[in-house]
Design a protein around this motif. Structure first.
Motif, mmCIF file in Angstrom:
data_model
loop_
_atom_site.group_PDB
_atom_site.id
_atom_site.type_symbol
_atom_site.label_atom_id
_atom_site.label_comp_id
_atom_site.label_asym_id
_atom_site.label_seq_id
_atom_site.Cartn_x
_atom_site.Cartn_y
_atom_site.Cartn_z
ATOM 1 N N ASP A 498 -2.044 7.792 4.970
ATOM 2 C CA ASP A 498 -1.147 8.829 5.485
ATOM 3 C C ASP A 498 -1.914 10.148 5.627
ATOM 4 O O ASP A 498 -1.628 11.139 4.961
ATOM 5 C CB ASP A 498 0.038 9.004 4.515
ATOM 6 N N PRO A 499 -2.921 10.198 6.508
ATOM 7 C CA PRO A 499 -3.737 11.408 6.631
ATOM 8 C C PRO A 499 -2.970 12.612 7.139
ATOM 9 O O PRO A 499 -3.423 13.744 6.961
ATOM 10 C CB PRO A 499 -4.835 10.988 7.622
ATOM 11 N N CYS A 500 -1.821 12.381 7.772
ATOM 12 C CA CYS A 500 -1.037 13.491 8.315
ATOM 13 C C CYS A 500 -0.006 14.018 7.326
ATOM 14 O O CYS A 500 0.799 14.893 7.672
ATOM 15 C CB CYS A 500 -0.365 13.059 9.617
ATOM 16 N N GLU A 501 -0.001 13.479 6.105
ATOM 17 C CA GLU A 501 0.849 13.958 5.013
ATOM 18 C C GLU A 501 2.322 14.005 5.414
ATOM 19 O O GLU A 501 3.002 15.025 5.299
ATOM 20 C CB GLU A 501 0.346 15.323 4.526
ATOM 21 N N GLU A 502 2.804 12.866 5.878
ATOM 22 C CA GLU A 502 4.191 12.757 6.321
ATOM 23 C C GLU A 502 5.082 12.042 5.317
ATOM 24 O O GLU A 502 6.309 12.151 5.383
ATOM 25 C CB GLU A 502 4.245 11.981 7.646
ATOM 26 N N ASN A 503 4.492 11.291 4.382
ATOM 27 C CA ASN A 503 5.269 10.419 3.508
ATOM 28 C C ASN A 503 4.988 10.748 2.043
ATOM 29 O O ASN A 503 3.995 10.289 1.470
ATOM 30 C CB ASN A 503 4.935 8.955 3.803
ATOM 31 N N ASP A 504 5.855 11.545 1.449
ATOM 32 C CA ASP A 504 5.718 11.926 0.040
ATOM 33 C C ASP A 504 6.037 10.731 -0.855
ATOM 34 O O ASP A 504 7.092 10.098 -0.725
ATOM 35 C CB ASP A 504 6.658 13.084 -0.263
ATOM 36 N N LEU A 505 5.124 10.433 -1.786
ATOM 37 C CA LEU A 505 5.285 9.260 -2.656
ATOM 38 C C LEU A 505 5.497 9.641 -4.114
ATOM 39 O O LEU A 505 5.395 8.790 -4.989
ATOM 40 C CB LEU A 505 4.039 8.363 -2.541
ATOM 41 N N ALA A 506 5.805 10.910 -4.381
ATOM 42 C CA ALA A 506 5.887 11.368 -5.771
ATOM 43 C C ALA A 506 6.913 10.583 -6.588
ATOM 44 O O ALA A 506 6.655 10.224 -7.738
ATOM 45 C CB ALA A 506 6.224 12.860 -5.803
#
Length: 563
Positions: A498-506
Protein backbone atom coordinates in the motif's frame (compact mmCIF):
# COMPACT_ATOMS: atom_id res chain seq x y z
CA UNK A 1 39.00 -38.06 -3.74
CA UNK A 2 41.76 -37.80 -1.08
CA UNK A 3 42.48 -34.68 0.99
CA UNK A 4 45.20 -33.42 -1.35
CA UNK A 5 42.95 -33.72 -4.38
CA UNK A 6 40.15 -32.06 -2.49
CA UNK A 7 42.38 -29.10 -1.54
CA UNK A 8 43.48 -28.71 -5.18
CA UNK A 9 39.86 -28.88 -6.28
CA UNK A 10 38.83 -26.21 -3.79
CA UNK A 11 41.77 -24.02 -4.81
CA UNK A 12 40.68 -24.25 -8.45
CA UNK A 13 37.17 -23.18 -7.47
CA UNK A 14 38.55 -20.31 -5.40
CA UNK A 15 40.80 -19.09 -8.22
CA UNK A 16 37.90 -19.32 -10.65
CA UNK A 17 35.76 -17.27 -8.27
CA UNK A 18 38.45 -14.60 -7.99
CA UNK A 19 38.75 -14.46 -11.76
CA UNK A 20 34.99 -14.10 -12.07
CA UNK A 21 34.91 -11.21 -9.60
CA UNK A 22 37.76 -9.45 -11.41
CA UNK A 23 36.16 -9.86 -14.81
CA UNK A 24 32.67 -8.93 -13.66
CA UNK A 25 33.42 -6.46 -10.88
CA UNK A 26 31.98 -3.74 -13.06
CA UNK A 27 30.06 -3.31 -16.25
CA UNK A 28 32.62 -0.64 -17.09
CA UNK A 29 35.96 -2.14 -16.08
CA UNK A 30 37.99 -3.55 -13.23
CA UNK A 31 37.49 -2.17 -9.74
CA UNK A 32 40.07 0.48 -8.90
CA UNK A 33 41.81 0.37 -5.55
CA UNK A 34 42.32 4.15 -5.76
CA UNK A 35 40.04 6.38 -3.74
CA UNK A 36 37.00 7.12 -5.88
CA UNK A 37 35.82 10.57 -6.82
CA UNK A 38 32.40 11.28 -5.34
CA UNK A 39 29.84 13.59 -6.92
CA UNK A 40 26.76 13.99 -4.70
CA UNK A 41 23.84 15.84 -6.27
CA UNK A 42 20.89 17.21 -4.30
CA UNK A 43 17.86 18.60 -6.13
CA UNK A 44 15.67 20.85 -4.01
CA UNK A 45 11.94 20.00 -3.68
CA UNK A 46 11.89 17.60 -6.65
CA UNK A 47 8.65 15.61 -6.90
CA UNK A 48 8.54 11.82 -7.07
CA UNK A 49 6.55 12.02 -10.31
CA UNK A 50 8.87 14.47 -12.03
CA UNK A 51 11.52 12.12 -13.43
CA UNK A 52 11.00 9.77 -16.32
CA UNK A 53 12.38 6.70 -14.60
CA UNK A 54 9.47 6.74 -12.13
CA UNK A 55 6.95 6.43 -14.94
CA UNK A 56 6.15 10.05 -15.77
CA UNK A 57 5.87 11.04 -19.44
CA UNK A 58 5.37 14.75 -18.92
CA UNK A 59 8.92 15.96 -18.21
CA UNK A 60 11.65 14.20 -20.20
CA UNK A 61 14.75 13.60 -18.06
CA UNK A 62 16.91 11.47 -20.38
CA UNK A 63 20.30 12.11 -18.76
CA UNK A 64 18.98 11.42 -15.27
CA UNK A 65 17.09 8.36 -16.50
CA UNK A 66 20.02 6.74 -18.28
CA UNK A 67 22.24 7.03 -15.21
CA UNK A 68 19.47 5.63 -13.01
CA UNK A 69 18.88 2.68 -15.36
CA UNK A 70 22.58 1.85 -15.55
CA UNK A 71 23.02 2.26 -11.81
CA UNK A 72 20.73 1.38 -8.92
CA UNK A 73 17.36 3.09 -8.51
CA UNK A 74 16.77 3.50 -4.78
CA UNK A 75 13.00 3.18 -4.59
CA UNK A 76 12.80 3.13 -0.80
CA UNK A 77 15.13 6.03 -0.03
CA UNK A 78 13.90 8.27 2.79
CA UNK A 79 14.81 11.80 3.79
CA UNK A 80 13.43 14.36 6.22
CA UNK A 81 10.39 16.42 5.31
CA UNK A 82 12.32 19.72 5.25
CA UNK A 83 15.54 20.96 3.67
CA UNK A 84 17.61 21.86 6.74
CA UNK A 85 16.98 18.60 8.65
CA UNK A 86 17.79 16.52 5.55
CA UNK A 87 21.09 18.31 5.02
CA UNK A 88 21.93 17.99 8.70
CA UNK A 89 21.23 14.25 8.57
CA UNK A 90 23.26 13.81 5.40
CA UNK A 91 26.37 15.63 6.61
CA UNK A 92 26.32 14.25 10.18
CA UNK A 93 24.95 10.72 9.77
CA UNK A 94 22.74 11.45 12.78
CA UNK A 95 18.96 11.65 13.08
CA UNK A 96 18.01 15.35 13.29
CA UNK A 97 16.07 14.91 16.53
CA UNK A 98 19.37 13.97 18.22
CA UNK A 99 20.82 17.30 17.07
CA UNK A 100 17.90 19.57 17.90
CA UNK A 101 17.37 19.93 14.13
CA UNK A 102 14.01 18.14 13.83
CA UNK A 103 11.94 21.26 13.24
CA UNK A 104 11.39 23.49 10.20
CA UNK A 105 14.16 24.77 7.99
CA UNK A 106 16.23 27.76 9.02
CA UNK A 107 15.03 31.26 8.13
CA UNK A 108 17.14 34.16 6.89
CA UNK A 109 18.70 36.09 9.79
CA UNK A 110 17.83 33.31 12.23
CA UNK A 111 20.49 32.68 14.87
CA UNK A 112 20.67 28.93 14.39
CA UNK A 113 23.41 26.66 13.12
CA UNK A 114 24.40 23.06 12.61
CA UNK A 115 25.78 21.77 15.95
CA UNK A 116 29.51 21.20 16.31
CA UNK A 117 29.77 17.63 15.06
CA UNK A 118 32.49 16.47 12.71
CA UNK A 119 30.87 16.53 9.30
CA UNK A 120 31.33 14.28 6.30
CA UNK A 121 33.52 16.69 4.30
CA UNK A 122 35.87 16.97 7.28
CA UNK A 123 36.36 13.20 7.23
CA UNK A 124 37.00 13.34 3.49
CA UNK A 125 39.59 16.08 3.98
CA UNK A 126 41.34 13.84 6.51
CA UNK A 127 41.49 11.15 3.80
CA UNK A 128 43.16 13.50 1.33
CA UNK A 129 40.11 14.63 -0.64
CA UNK A 130 39.56 18.05 -2.18
CA UNK A 131 36.11 19.03 -0.93
CA UNK A 132 33.64 21.34 -2.68
CA UNK A 133 30.11 22.52 -1.99
CA UNK A 134 28.36 24.09 -4.95
CA UNK A 135 24.98 25.72 -4.34
CA UNK A 136 22.83 25.65 -1.24
CA UNK A 137 24.13 25.42 2.35
CA UNK A 138 21.06 26.15 4.59
CA UNK A 139 22.71 25.05 7.84
CA UNK A 140 23.32 28.42 9.45
CA UNK A 141 25.52 31.44 8.85
CA UNK A 142 25.10 33.87 11.76
CA UNK A 143 28.85 33.56 12.38
CA UNK A 144 31.61 32.93 9.84
CA UNK A 145 32.59 29.69 11.60
CA UNK A 146 29.14 28.30 10.76
CA UNK A 147 29.65 28.66 7.01
CA UNK A 148 30.72 25.86 4.63
CA UNK A 149 34.43 26.66 4.28
CA UNK A 150 34.80 26.46 8.04
CA UNK A 151 32.76 23.23 8.32
CA UNK A 152 34.88 20.98 6.11
CA UNK A 153 34.56 22.26 2.56
CA UNK A 154 37.72 23.60 0.94
CA UNK A 155 35.59 25.67 -1.40
CA UNK A 156 32.00 26.89 -1.59
CA UNK A 157 30.30 28.58 -4.50
CA UNK A 158 26.66 29.25 -3.78
CA UNK A 159 24.31 30.69 -1.18
CA UNK A 160 23.60 30.36 2.54
CA UNK A 161 19.82 30.71 2.84
CA UNK A 162 16.90 28.61 1.65
CA UNK A 163 16.49 30.19 -1.78
CA UNK A 164 17.24 33.14 -4.01
CA UNK A 165 16.09 34.22 -7.43
CA UNK A 166 17.51 32.31 -10.38
CA UNK A 167 19.07 35.23 -12.27
CA UNK A 168 19.80 38.15 -9.94
CA UNK A 169 20.50 36.06 -6.79
CA UNK A 170 18.45 38.30 -4.55
CA UNK A 171 16.55 36.80 -1.64
CA UNK A 172 13.64 38.66 -0.07
CA UNK A 173 12.21 37.87 3.37
CA UNK A 174 9.34 39.61 5.15
CA UNK A 175 9.54 40.34 8.87
CA UNK A 176 7.14 42.62 10.75
CA UNK A 177 5.45 43.56 7.47
CA UNK A 178 8.73 44.85 6.08
CA UNK A 179 10.66 43.30 3.21
CA UNK A 180 14.40 42.70 3.54
CA UNK A 181 16.30 41.95 0.36
CA UNK A 182 19.91 40.91 0.03
CA UNK A 183 22.30 39.44 -2.52
CA UNK A 184 22.97 35.73 -2.03
CA UNK A 185 25.81 34.48 -4.25
CA UNK A 186 29.24 33.89 -2.73
CA UNK A 187 32.53 32.28 -3.65
CA UNK A 188 34.52 31.15 -0.62
CA UNK A 189 32.67 33.74 1.46
CA UNK A 190 33.07 36.71 -0.87
CA UNK A 191 30.06 38.12 -2.71
CA UNK A 192 30.38 37.68 -6.49
CA UNK A 193 28.12 40.31 -8.02
CA UNK A 194 29.58 39.90 -11.50
CA UNK A 195 27.97 36.47 -11.90
CA UNK A 196 24.44 37.89 -11.66
CA UNK A 197 22.41 37.45 -14.83
CA UNK A 198 23.41 33.83 -15.42
CA UNK A 199 20.75 31.17 -14.78
CA UNK A 200 21.50 29.48 -11.45
CA UNK A 201 21.37 25.87 -12.63
CA UNK A 202 23.68 26.68 -15.54
CA UNK A 203 26.01 28.72 -13.34
CA UNK A 204 26.39 25.99 -10.72
CA UNK A 205 26.87 23.40 -13.46
CA UNK A 206 29.52 25.57 -15.12
CA UNK A 207 31.42 25.86 -11.83
CA UNK A 208 31.15 22.10 -11.29
CA UNK A 209 32.40 21.32 -14.80
CA UNK A 210 35.29 23.77 -14.41
CA UNK A 211 36.18 22.18 -11.08
CA UNK A 212 36.30 18.78 -12.74
CA UNK A 213 38.36 20.07 -15.66
CA UNK A 214 40.87 21.78 -13.39
CA UNK A 215 41.03 19.05 -10.76
CA UNK A 216 44.40 17.57 -9.88
CA UNK A 217 43.96 13.91 -10.82
CA UNK A 218 46.51 13.01 -8.16
CA UNK A 219 43.91 13.74 -5.47
CA UNK A 220 40.39 12.36 -5.05
CA UNK A 221 37.46 14.76 -5.40
CA UNK A 222 34.40 15.07 -3.17
CA UNK A 223 31.95 17.51 -4.71
CA UNK A 224 28.44 18.13 -3.44
CA UNK A 225 26.27 19.95 -5.98
CA UNK A 226 23.29 21.25 -4.02
CA UNK A 227 21.03 22.82 -6.62
CA UNK A 228 18.78 25.82 -6.08
CA UNK A 229 16.47 24.10 -8.55
CA UNK A 230 13.67 23.31 -8.33
CA UNK A 231 12.84 25.30 -5.18
CA UNK A 232 10.46 28.24 -5.54
CA UNK A 233 12.16 31.60 -5.20
CA UNK A 234 10.83 35.03 -4.27
CA UNK A 235 7.16 35.88 -4.19
CA UNK A 236 6.09 37.38 -7.49
CA UNK A 237 8.49 35.31 -9.57
CA UNK A 238 8.78 31.99 -7.72
CA UNK A 239 9.63 29.93 -10.81
CA UNK A 240 12.24 30.90 -13.40
CA UNK A 241 13.80 29.20 -16.40
CA UNK A 242 15.20 30.23 -19.79
CA UNK A 243 12.31 31.03 -22.12
CA UNK A 244 13.66 28.81 -24.89
CA UNK A 245 13.46 25.85 -22.49
CA UNK A 246 9.97 26.79 -21.31
CA UNK A 247 8.85 26.88 -24.95
CA UNK A 248 9.70 23.20 -25.38
CA UNK A 249 6.90 22.30 -22.94
CA UNK A 250 3.93 23.77 -24.77
CA UNK A 251 2.14 20.45 -24.26
CA UNK A 252 1.70 21.44 -20.59
CA UNK A 253 -1.33 23.69 -20.28
CA UNK A 254 -0.68 25.15 -16.82
CA UNK A 255 1.87 27.97 -17.17
CA UNK A 256 3.44 27.44 -13.74
CA UNK A 257 3.76 23.72 -14.30
CA UNK A 258 5.31 24.48 -17.69
CA UNK A 259 8.01 26.65 -16.10
CA UNK A 260 8.61 24.03 -13.42
CA UNK A 261 9.09 21.41 -16.15
CA UNK A 262 11.70 23.65 -17.78
CA UNK A 263 13.49 23.96 -14.43
CA UNK A 264 13.62 20.17 -14.11
CA UNK A 265 14.84 19.93 -17.69
CA UNK A 266 17.76 22.27 -16.88
CA UNK A 267 18.70 19.98 -13.97
CA UNK A 268 18.72 17.12 -16.47
CA UNK A 269 20.95 19.08 -18.85
CA UNK A 270 23.28 19.66 -15.93
CA UNK A 271 23.65 15.91 -15.42
CA UNK A 272 24.61 15.44 -19.06
CA UNK A 273 27.27 18.16 -18.84
CA UNK A 274 28.78 16.73 -15.66
CA UNK A 275 29.00 13.18 -17.00
CA UNK A 276 30.57 14.43 -20.21
CA UNK A 277 33.16 16.43 -18.25
CA UNK A 278 34.05 13.44 -16.07
CA UNK A 279 34.48 11.30 -19.16
CA UNK A 280 36.67 13.85 -20.95
CA UNK A 281 38.81 14.19 -17.81
CA UNK A 282 39.16 10.36 -17.66
CA UNK A 283 37.68 10.39 -14.15
CA UNK A 284 34.51 8.44 -14.86
CA UNK A 285 35.94 4.96 -14.37
CA UNK A 286 36.64 5.72 -10.72
CA UNK A 287 33.69 7.92 -9.76
CA UNK A 288 30.56 7.48 -7.65
CA UNK A 289 27.54 9.63 -8.48
CA UNK A 290 24.66 9.86 -6.03
CA UNK A 291 21.46 11.76 -6.80
CA UNK A 292 18.67 12.59 -4.34
CA UNK A 293 15.86 15.05 -3.69
CA UNK A 294 15.99 16.66 -0.23
CA UNK A 295 12.24 16.11 0.30
CA UNK A 296 9.03 15.83 -1.68
CA UNK A 297 7.60 18.60 -3.81
CA UNK A 298 5.44 21.33 -2.22
CA UNK A 299 2.65 21.07 -4.76
CA UNK A 300 0.65 23.56 -2.74
CA UNK A 301 1.15 25.84 0.25
CA UNK A 302 4.08 28.17 1.00
CA UNK A 303 6.83 28.05 -1.62
CA UNK A 304 4.60 26.06 -3.95
CA UNK A 305 6.61 24.92 -6.98
CA UNK A 306 3.97 22.95 -8.92
CA UNK A 307 5.93 19.70 -8.56
CA UNK A 308 4.11 16.38 -8.37
CA UNK A 309 4.49 13.47 -5.96
CA UNK A 310 1.84 11.32 -7.61
CA UNK A 311 0.81 8.68 -6.79
CA UNK A 312 2.24 9.15 -3.31
CA UNK A 313 0.21 10.72 -0.54
CA UNK A 314 1.36 13.95 1.05
CA UNK A 315 3.82 16.68 0.14
CA UNK A 316 6.82 18.44 1.65
CA UNK A 317 6.32 19.03 5.39
CA UNK A 318 4.43 15.77 5.95
CA UNK A 319 5.61 12.33 7.04
CA UNK A 320 3.53 10.66 4.36
CA UNK A 321 5.44 9.08 1.50
CA UNK A 322 5.08 12.13 -0.74
CA UNK A 323 7.00 14.19 1.81
CA UNK A 324 9.81 11.85 2.86
CA UNK A 325 10.28 9.22 0.15
CA UNK A 326 12.69 10.88 -2.24
CA UNK A 327 13.83 10.44 -5.80
CA UNK A 328 17.24 8.75 -5.55
CA UNK A 329 19.75 6.63 -7.41
CA UNK A 330 23.44 5.78 -7.37
CA UNK A 331 25.65 5.17 -10.38
CA UNK A 332 29.26 4.02 -10.48
CA UNK A 333 31.53 1.64 -12.40
CA UNK A 334 32.50 0.35 -8.95
CA UNK A 335 29.06 -1.24 -8.47
CA UNK A 336 28.97 -4.90 -9.43
CA UNK A 337 25.21 -5.51 -9.52
CA UNK A 338 23.66 -2.63 -11.46
CA UNK A 339 20.72 -2.00 -13.79
CA UNK A 340 18.27 -2.79 -11.02
CA UNK A 341 15.64 -1.29 -8.75
CA UNK A 342 16.37 -1.64 -5.04
CA UNK A 343 13.47 -1.69 -2.61
CA UNK A 344 15.78 -2.02 0.41
CA UNK A 345 15.23 0.63 3.04
CA UNK A 346 17.77 3.44 2.95
CA UNK A 347 17.86 6.68 4.93
CA UNK A 348 19.71 9.88 4.10
CA UNK A 349 21.95 9.32 7.17
CA UNK A 350 23.26 6.13 5.53
CA UNK A 351 25.23 8.08 2.93
CA UNK A 352 27.68 9.20 5.62
CA UNK A 353 29.14 5.77 6.55
CA UNK A 354 28.43 4.32 3.09
CA UNK A 355 30.46 6.91 1.19
CA UNK A 356 33.12 6.89 3.91
CA UNK A 357 33.55 3.14 3.40
CA UNK A 358 33.51 3.52 -0.39
CA UNK A 359 36.34 6.05 -0.06
CA UNK A 360 38.46 3.52 1.82
CA UNK A 361 37.77 4.80 5.31
CA UNK A 362 37.90 2.57 8.37
CA UNK A 363 34.35 2.37 9.65
CA UNK A 364 35.66 1.89 13.19
CA UNK A 365 37.00 5.44 13.05
CA UNK A 366 33.47 6.85 12.93
CA UNK A 367 31.38 7.81 15.90
CA UNK A 368 29.65 4.61 17.07
CA UNK A 369 26.57 6.69 17.87
CA UNK A 370 25.90 7.39 14.19
CA UNK A 371 22.39 6.50 13.05
CA UNK A 372 23.53 5.97 9.48
CA UNK A 373 24.23 2.39 8.43
CA UNK A 374 26.97 1.38 6.02
CA UNK A 375 25.19 -0.19 3.04
CA UNK A 376 28.09 -0.03 0.56
CA UNK A 377 28.45 -3.81 0.25
CA UNK A 378 24.70 -4.16 -0.14
CA UNK A 379 24.76 -1.69 -3.00
CA UNK A 380 27.85 -3.08 -4.70
CA UNK A 381 26.93 -6.75 -4.58
CA UNK A 382 23.13 -6.66 -4.12
CA UNK A 383 23.46 -8.30 -0.71
CA UNK A 384 20.73 -8.13 1.96
CA UNK A 385 20.66 -4.68 3.51
CA UNK A 386 21.39 -4.30 7.25
CA UNK A 387 18.81 -1.47 7.39
CA UNK A 388 15.37 -2.63 8.57
CA UNK A 389 13.94 0.42 10.31
CA UNK A 390 14.03 4.20 9.86
CA UNK A 391 13.07 6.90 12.30
CA UNK A 392 11.30 9.36 10.00
CA UNK A 393 11.16 12.04 12.69
CA UNK A 394 10.05 12.97 16.17
CA UNK A 395 8.99 16.60 16.55
CA UNK A 396 8.18 17.38 20.16
CA UNK A 397 6.53 20.69 19.28
CA UNK A 398 4.01 19.43 16.74
CA UNK A 399 3.89 15.97 18.37
CA UNK A 400 4.34 14.50 14.91
CA UNK A 401 6.36 11.27 14.62
CA UNK A 402 6.87 8.51 12.10
CA UNK A 403 8.69 5.20 11.86
CA UNK A 404 9.36 2.59 9.17
CA UNK A 405 9.91 -0.93 10.52
CA UNK A 406 10.41 -3.60 7.86
CA UNK A 407 7.24 -3.38 5.74
CA UNK A 408 5.33 -1.31 8.32
CA UNK A 409 4.99 2.43 8.68
CA UNK A 410 3.48 4.20 11.69
CA UNK A 411 2.47 7.88 11.81
CA UNK A 412 1.48 9.65 15.02
CA UNK A 413 0.33 13.26 15.12
CA UNK A 414 0.50 15.73 12.29
CA UNK A 415 2.11 18.90 10.98
CA UNK A 416 0.46 22.10 9.72
CA UNK A 417 -2.76 21.01 11.48
CA UNK A 418 -3.13 18.27 8.91
CA UNK A 419 -3.54 20.69 6.02
CA UNK A 420 -1.71 18.45 3.56
CA UNK A 421 -2.49 15.00 4.95
CA UNK A 422 -4.98 14.09 2.26
CA UNK A 423 -3.17 15.84 -0.55
CA UNK A 424 -1.92 13.53 -3.25
CA UNK A 425 -0.08 16.09 -5.34
CA UNK A 426 -2.76 16.70 -7.93
CA UNK A 427 -1.81 19.14 -10.67
CA UNK A 428 -3.08 19.81 -14.17
CA UNK A 429 -1.95 16.75 -16.13
CA UNK A 430 -3.54 17.37 -19.53
CA UNK A 431 -2.40 15.38 -22.54
CA UNK A 432 -0.07 13.17 -20.55
CA UNK A 433 -1.20 9.99 -22.25
CA UNK A 434 -0.65 11.55 -25.67
CA UNK A 435 3.10 11.94 -25.02
CA UNK A 436 4.88 8.58 -25.25
CA UNK A 437 8.01 7.93 -23.25
CA UNK A 438 10.97 8.46 -25.55
CA UNK A 439 13.46 5.74 -24.66
CA UNK A 440 15.44 6.61 -27.80
CA UNK A 441 16.07 10.09 -26.37
CA UNK A 442 17.36 8.43 -23.21
CA UNK A 443 19.63 6.20 -25.25
CA UNK A 444 20.94 9.11 -27.35
CA UNK A 445 21.25 11.69 -24.54
CA UNK A 446 24.71 13.12 -23.75
CA UNK A 447 24.94 10.86 -20.69
CA UNK A 448 23.64 7.94 -22.76
CA UNK A 449 26.34 8.52 -25.36
CA UNK A 450 29.03 8.46 -22.70
CA UNK A 451 27.68 5.29 -21.12
CA UNK A 452 27.49 3.52 -24.49
CA UNK A 453 31.16 4.32 -24.99
CA UNK A 454 32.41 3.17 -21.59
CA UNK A 455 30.02 0.25 -21.04
CA UNK A 456 31.22 -2.94 -22.69
CA UNK A 457 27.65 -4.28 -22.72
CA UNK A 458 25.25 -1.33 -22.98
CA UNK A 459 21.64 -1.74 -22.00
CA UNK A 460 19.03 -1.76 -24.73
CA UNK A 461 15.97 0.46 -24.91
CA UNK A 462 13.84 -2.56 -24.05
CA UNK A 463 15.85 -3.04 -20.87
CA UNK A 464 15.31 0.63 -20.01
CA UNK A 465 11.57 0.15 -20.34
CA UNK A 466 11.67 -2.93 -18.12
CA UNK A 467 13.60 -1.17 -15.36
CA UNK A 468 11.26 1.80 -15.63
CA UNK A 469 8.26 -0.47 -15.18
CA UNK A 470 9.82 -1.90 -12.00
CA UNK A 471 10.51 1.59 -10.62
CA UNK A 472 6.97 2.87 -11.24
CA UNK A 473 4.75 2.83 -8.17
CA UNK A 474 1.09 1.99 -8.49
CA UNK A 475 -1.62 2.29 -5.85
CA UNK A 476 -2.28 -1.38 -5.15
CA UNK A 477 -4.34 -1.41 -1.96
CA UNK A 478 -7.24 -3.83 -2.38
CA UNK A 479 -9.18 -2.05 0.36
CA UNK A 480 -9.38 1.61 1.36
CA UNK A 481 -9.60 2.48 5.03
CA UNK A 482 -8.71 6.18 5.39
CA UNK A 483 -6.74 7.46 8.35
CA UNK A 484 -5.97 11.07 9.21
CA UNK A 485 -3.56 11.54 12.13
CA UNK A 486 -4.89 15.09 12.57
CA UNK A 487 -7.94 13.50 14.24
CA UNK A 488 -5.71 11.88 16.87
CA UNK A 489 -5.70 8.52 15.13
CA UNK A 490 -2.55 6.42 14.90
CA UNK A 491 -2.08 5.30 11.29
CA UNK A 492 -0.42 2.03 10.29
CA UNK A 493 0.39 1.06 6.71
CA UNK A 494 1.93 -1.91 4.96
CA UNK A 495 3.99 0.15 2.52
CA UNK A 496 5.05 -2.53 0.00
CA UNK A 497 1.41 -3.49 -0.59
CA UNK A 498 0.00 0.00 0.00
CA UNK A 499 2.58 2.61 -1.09
CA UNK A 500 -0.12 5.25 -1.47
CA UNK A 501 -1.14 4.93 2.21
CA UNK A 502 -4.82 4.36 1.53
CA UNK A 503 -5.54 1.43 3.85
CA UNK A 504 -5.00 1.96 7.58
CA UNK A 505 -4.33 -1.36 9.34
CA UNK A 506 -3.93 -0.14 12.93
CA UNK A 507 -7.03 -1.87 14.26
CA UNK A 508 -6.07 -5.15 12.59
CA UNK A 509 -2.51 -5.28 13.93
CA UNK A 510 -2.59 -3.77 17.44
CA UNK A 511 0.54 -5.68 18.48
CA UNK A 512 2.49 -4.07 15.64
CA UNK A 513 1.20 -0.64 16.67
CA UNK A 514 2.25 -1.25 20.29
CA UNK A 515 5.70 -2.42 19.29
CA UNK A 516 6.31 0.53 17.00
CA UNK A 517 5.01 3.03 19.55
CA UNK A 518 7.42 1.53 22.09
CA UNK A 519 10.22 1.98 19.56
CA UNK A 520 9.26 5.64 19.19
CA UNK A 521 9.31 6.03 22.98
CA UNK A 522 12.81 4.52 23.06
CA UNK A 523 13.97 6.86 20.31
CA UNK A 524 12.38 9.78 22.18
CA UNK A 525 14.87 9.26 25.02
CA UNK A 526 17.64 10.52 22.74
CA UNK A 527 15.79 13.65 21.65
CA UNK A 528 17.47 17.03 22.08
CA UNK A 529 14.97 19.91 22.22
CA UNK A 530 14.83 21.94 19.05
CA UNK A 531 17.49 24.60 18.73
CA UNK A 532 15.98 27.96 19.55
CA UNK A 533 17.15 31.06 17.74
CA UNK A 534 15.61 34.45 17.25
CA UNK A 535 15.29 36.16 13.88
CA UNK A 536 17.85 38.88 14.47
CA UNK A 537 16.88 41.00 11.49
CA UNK A 538 17.89 44.34 12.98
CA UNK A 539 21.52 43.19 13.26
CA UNK A 540 21.42 41.03 10.11
CA UNK A 541 19.73 43.57 7.85
CA UNK A 542 21.42 43.20 4.44
CA UNK A 543 21.73 46.97 4.04
CA UNK A 544 24.40 46.87 6.79
CA UNK A 545 26.50 44.51 4.68
CA UNK A 546 26.43 46.12 1.24
CA UNK A 547 22.97 44.66 0.72
CA UNK A 548 24.09 41.05 1.10
CA UNK A 549 22.90 38.35 3.45
CA UNK A 550 26.03 37.96 5.55
CA UNK A 551 27.20 36.61 8.93
CA UNK A 552 26.35 39.29 11.45
CA UNK A 553 27.16 38.08 14.96
CA UNK A 554 30.34 39.90 16.07
CA UNK A 555 30.13 41.86 12.80
CA UNK A 556 28.86 45.43 12.90
CA UNK A 557 28.93 46.14 9.15
CA UNK A 558 30.46 45.15 5.82
CA UNK A 559 34.00 45.75 7.12
CA UNK A 560 33.73 42.41 8.95
CA UNK A 561 35.98 40.05 6.97
CA UNK A 562 35.92 36.29 6.72
CA UNK A 563 37.25 34.76 9.92
Amino acid sequence: MDKKEFRLYMMEIWLALIAFVILHSSRYGVYSAEQPNIIFIIVDDLGWNDVGFHGSNQIPTPNIDVLAYNGIILNSHYVQSYSTPTRAALLSGIYPMKLGMQGPSFLAAEKKAMPKHKLLPEYFKDMGYETYLVGKWHLGYSRWNETPTLRGFDHHFGFYNSYCSYYDYLSTWTYNEHDYTGFELRKDGQAVFDEAGKYATDLFTEYTVNTINEHDSGKPLFLMLSHLGVHAANSGKPLEAPQETINTFRHIVDANRRTYAAMVSKIDDSMGSIITALDQKNMLSNTIIAFISDNGAPTTGPYQNWGSNLPLRGIKDTLFEGGVRSVAFIWSPLLVQTARVSTDLMHVTDWFPTLFTAAGGDIDALDPELDGIDVWSSLVYDLPSPRNDILLNIDEKTRNAGLRFYNWKLIVGTSQNGSYNDYFGHIPMENIEEIPYNSSAVYESPAGQVLKKVNYSPLSEVEYENIRYQATIKCTATKKNPCDPATGAVCLYDIPSDPCEENDLAKYFPSVVRRMKRALVDYRKGLIPQIEGEVDIEAADPKLFKYTWSPWVDCADATCNIA
